[in-house]
Design an enzyme around this catalytic site. Structure first.
Site, PDB file in Angstrom:
ATOM      1  CG  HIS A   1      44.124 -68.894 -19.486  1.00  0.00           C
ATOM      2  ND1 HIS A   1      44.189 -69.910 -18.666  1.00  0.00           N
ATOM      3  CD2 HIS A   1      45.357 -67.947 -18.987  1.00  0.00           C
ATOM      4  CE1 HIS A   1      45.197 -69.835 -18.001  1.00  0.00           C
ATOM      5  NE2 HIS A   1      45.728 -68.822 -18.028  1.00  0.00           N
TER       6      HIS A   1
ATOM      7  CB  CYS B   1      45.977 -65.617 -16.330  1.00  0.00           C
ATOM      8  SG  CYS B   1      46.966 -64.743 -17.345  1.00  0.00           S
TER       9      CYS B   1
END
Length: 227
Positions: free
Chosen positions: A188, A202
């Site tokens: 992201h 992440c």
């Protein structure tokens, strides 16, 4: 028109749409119907069409139904290496979690180190999220069958959950995200570009780099995450 290459030189690619006809000629009758993520070898490209080989069957596909993009993420280097076939296209700095070492094995409490581990292995993009809290996001196919088997052996998931995860991967669907193995592992945006450690499992890139990837990364794009 590109010349036909041999199997050792022709670039590999994969289908990025569902139910794409493999035609006998450009726009001609269908020989087969290919699924998203079916792998092909490109033999020739001309006028928006690609002649490909799939399981020893040769035919034509629209070139925009194919991609050869894949991403290799090194947690050690804190870098995302973006490839087009065998060509390295970009090297992008990434932010990682504050527990980057080791493979993710389970969901944990917010303050536990295990919750912040980034999984390792071979994944594919299951979803493109334009409404991410972190600008844009690519959701990855964690947990994989490898993680599921380990979770089954460790008593973290049931046989039914294991089979559901394996089935999702076989059919190139997003695996269950609500088991004790965890989920919602993403690439992201809103990263610093300074290779910092702050995410919860992440990989974060600068928004400008996510913009560049958004143009070429499809559902089905392979992602390899290395230690």
């Amino acid at each position: 028109m590109a010349e036909r290459g041999g199997p050792e030189t022709a670039p590999a690619a994969y289908v990025v749409r569902d139910r794409v006809p493999l035609a006998a000629s450009r726009g001609g009758a269908a020989l087969r119907t290919l699924r998203r993520r079916d792998g092909v070898r490109v033999l020739e490209e001309t006028d928006g069409w690609s002649r490909v080989a799939w399981n020893e069957v040769e035919g034509w596909l629209p070139s925009d139904a194919l991609s050869n993009v894949w991403i290799r993420i090194s947690k050690t280097d804190r870098t995302a290496y973006v490839y087009q076939g065998g060509h390295l296209w970009r090297e992008l700095p990434i932010d990682v979690s504050n527990t980057p070492d080791g493979d993710k094995t389970r969901r944990a409490g917010r303050l536990e180190k295990e919750e912040h581990r980034i999984p390792e292995g071979t994944f594919f993009v299951t979803r493109r999220n334009e409404d991410s809290n972190y600008y844009l996001a690519f959701v990855l196919s964690y947990p994989t069958p490898v993680h599921a088997l380990r979770g089954l052996e460790d008593g973290l998931i049931s046989q039914a959950q294991y089979e559901s995860i394996v089935s999702a991967h076989r059919e190139f669907r997003e695996p269950p995200q609500n088991t004790r193995l965890g989920g919602l592992i993403e690439i992201h945006g809103s990263g610093s570009g300074r290779r910092r450690a702050w995410t919860r499992g992440c990989v974060a890139l600068r928004n400008v780099h996510m913009d560049a990837l958004w143009e070429i990364v499809e559902v089905g794009t392979p992602v390899v995450i290395e230690p």
